[in-house]
Design an enzyme around this catalytic site. Structure first.
Site, PDB file in Angstrom:
ATOM      1  CG  ASP A   1      -2.417  -4.219   4.851  1.00  0.00           C
ATOM      2  OD1 ASP A   1      -3.819  -4.701   4.963  1.00  0.00           O
ATOM      3  OD2 ASP A   1      -2.379  -3.197   4.616  1.00  0.00           O
TER       4      ASP A   1
ATOM      5  CE1 TYR B   1      -3.536   2.500   0.906  1.00  0.00           C
ATOM      6  CE2 TYR B   1      -2.203   3.348   2.468  1.00  0.00           C
ATOM      7  CZ  TYR B   1      -3.167   3.423   1.817  1.00  0.00           C
ATOM      8  OH  TYR B   1      -4.164   4.634   1.899  1.00  0.00           O
TER       9      TYR B   1
HETATM   10  C1  LIG Z   1      -6.560   2.135   3.001  1.00  0.00           C
HETATM   11  C2  LIG Z   1      -5.361   1.015   3.258  1.00  0.00           C
HETATM   12  C3  LIG Z   1      -4.534   1.277   4.089  1.00  0.00           C
HETATM   13  C4  LIG Z   1      -4.147   2.255   4.970  1.00  0.00           C
HETATM   14  O1  LIG Z   1      -5.575   2.608   5.726  1.00  0.00           O
HETATM   15  P1  LIG Z   1      -6.060   4.065   6.306  1.00  0.00           P
HETATM   16  O2  LIG Z   1      -7.235   3.749   7.267  1.00  0.00           O
HETATM   17  O3  LIG Z   1      -6.556   4.850   4.980  1.00  0.00           O
HETATM   18  O4  LIG Z   1      -4.843   4.950   7.350  1.00  0.00           O
HETATM   19  C5  LIG Z   1      -3.417   0.178   4.305  1.00  0.00           C
HETATM   20  N1  LIG Z   1      -3.551  -0.924   3.743  1.00  0.00           N
HETATM   21  C6  LIG Z   1      -4.281  -1.125   2.659  1.00  0.00           C
HETATM   22  C7  LIG Z   1      -4.346  -2.517   2.108  1.00  0.00           C
HETATM   23  C8  LIG Z   1      -5.544  -0.274   2.519  1.00  0.00           C
HETATM   24  O5  LIG Z   1      -6.248  -0.416   1.594  1.00  0.00           O
END
Ligand SMILES: *Cc1c(COP(=O)(O)O)cnc(C)c1O
Length: 385
Positions: free
Chosen positions: A175, A103
């Site tokens: 993630d 990301y």
């Molecule tokens: C949106 C996103 C983030 C960041 O999250 P926020 O809530 O915008 O800070 C991190 N990882 C992935 C895969 C995302 O889609």
């Protein structure tokens, strides 16, 4: 007593519905208190100051820990706050290996913030086992993965990365934003720490920003808790409550949105204007085999190519159902144009190499009627031809 384990469909309800002991109110209350009265200075109560913990956030943290099959959950103000806190378990002089499809916000954090504190990094193509093996250094402490990746839906073999990382005494952080625990449970596959942008599917309604971390190892959990409290980017009680509300429908939303996404992907493959469809739920997708052994479906996000930037510009003008915006994972369908949005800062050569071509559209499929979604794209395609 043996710990009761229910299906996710039960747990999303059971862990978010906690009748109040005094009033019997079925939902946890939003405890608007920054501080908690103490009866005795020799023995503090369970809660003292809300940054360190509070009853509303506790319910959420227990819920996500249970859904991810972890031991401890932690709630943060945003996904990036969760990711920053998780990566600050690293120390000066440590090295982290990350998927090159990470990301954008995580890329920025690692390359522009963590380096200032002496945390070094290497980006690798996790589809290339040799490249991963070659990236380890004596000081490598974490391998950071994100699967499927954004926006080309590349899938990382979680078990394989875990095996290689653990053989090098490195932890694996994942993630899990795109899958959520109801489709994929990284901790069950050997991952050590899971992060979420709960802003997306977990909250599910494009209403709040939130982030979550889940650990299973007690020592790692203690480190994250220490940093959560020390750095203080915690989630407020109202947003904790809204996130609990979102989680209640997570299983039904993910099932329906994944089914819609698969049907849309199959339909897109038949369209003459579409040159490529990226969706790991498609049997002929390069990522299908790995996805099928570690996740329940291909998820609700796909991307497809319609040849050129001009075609995309026209499509965005013509579609009537999806919202055109950044973000994803909501009840409403959302389309975005990665070359000019999430990946605008990447140089064009590298962008193309990664499959983020000028005609690429990302589609986060919502809960609308799939026939309407198809017909909507059809009328837009007809105008482009
Ligand atoms: C949106 C996103 C983030 C960041 O999250 P926020 O809530 O915008 O800070 C991190 N990882 C992935 C895969 C995302 O889609």
């Amino acid at each position: 007593m043996a710990k009761e384990v229910f299906s996710d469909w039960t747990e999303v309800i059971k862990t978010t519905t906690k009748p109040d002991k005094e009033s019997g109110a079925v939902n946890p209350s939003i405890q608007m208190s920054s501080t908690f009265e103490q009866r005795d200075f020799d023995r503090f109560g369970k809660w003292d100051y809300a940054r360190s913990g509070n009853p509303t956030r506790d319910v959420l943290e227990e819920s996500i820990a249970k859904l991810e099959h972890g031991n401890r959950g932690f709630a943060f103000a945003t996904g990036m706050a969760a990711i920053s806190t998780a990566l600050l378990t690293l120390n000066q002089g440590d090295h982290v290996i990350l998927t090159k499809n990470v990301y954008g916000g995580t890329f920025r954090l690692v390359t522009e913030v963590l380096v200032k504190y002496g945390i070094d990094y290497t980006f690798v193509d996790l589809g290339n086992e040799e490249e991963l093996r070659a990236a380890f250094q004596d000081n490598t402490k974490v391998v950071y993965i994100e699967t499927p990746s954004n926006p080309t839906l590349q899938v990382t073999d979680i078990r394989l990365v875990v095996e290689i990382a653990h053989a090098h005494q490195a932890l694996v952080f994942a993630d899990n934003t795109f899958m959520t625990p109801v489709l994929q449970k990284p901790l069950d596959l050997g991952v050590d720490l899971v992060v979420h942008s709960a802003t997306k599917f977990l909250a599910g309604h494009s209403d709040i920003l939130a982030g979550l971390v889940v650990t299973k190892d007690e020592e790692l959990g203690k480190q994250v808790y220490f940093l959560q409290n020390a750095m203080g980017a915690t989630l407020g009680v109202s947003d904790s409550w809204l996130l609990l509300r979102g989680i209640k429908t997570l299983a039904v939303r993910m099932e329906k949105e994944s089914a819609n996404a698969l049907e849309l992907a199959e339909w897109l493959e038949q369209q003459p204007l579409v040159t490529k469809v990226n969706y790991p739920g498609l049997k002929n997708d390069d990522n299908y085999q790995v996805q099928a052994k570690q996740a329940k479906s291909g998820g609700a996000v796909l991307s497809f190519d319609i040849g050129s930037e001009d075609n995309v510009r026209q499509l965005i003008k013509e579609v009537k159902i999806p919202i055109f915006s950044v973000s994803l994972g909501a009840v409403e369908s959302i389309i975005s144009y990665p070359p000019k949005m999430s990946h605008a800062e990447m140089n064009p050569v590298e962008r193309h190499e990664r499959g983020i071509t000028d005609g690429l559209i990302r589609y986060s499929v919502g809960l609308e009627d799939i026939e309407d979604l198809k017909a909507d794209l059809q009328q837009a395609f007809d105008k482009i031809k």
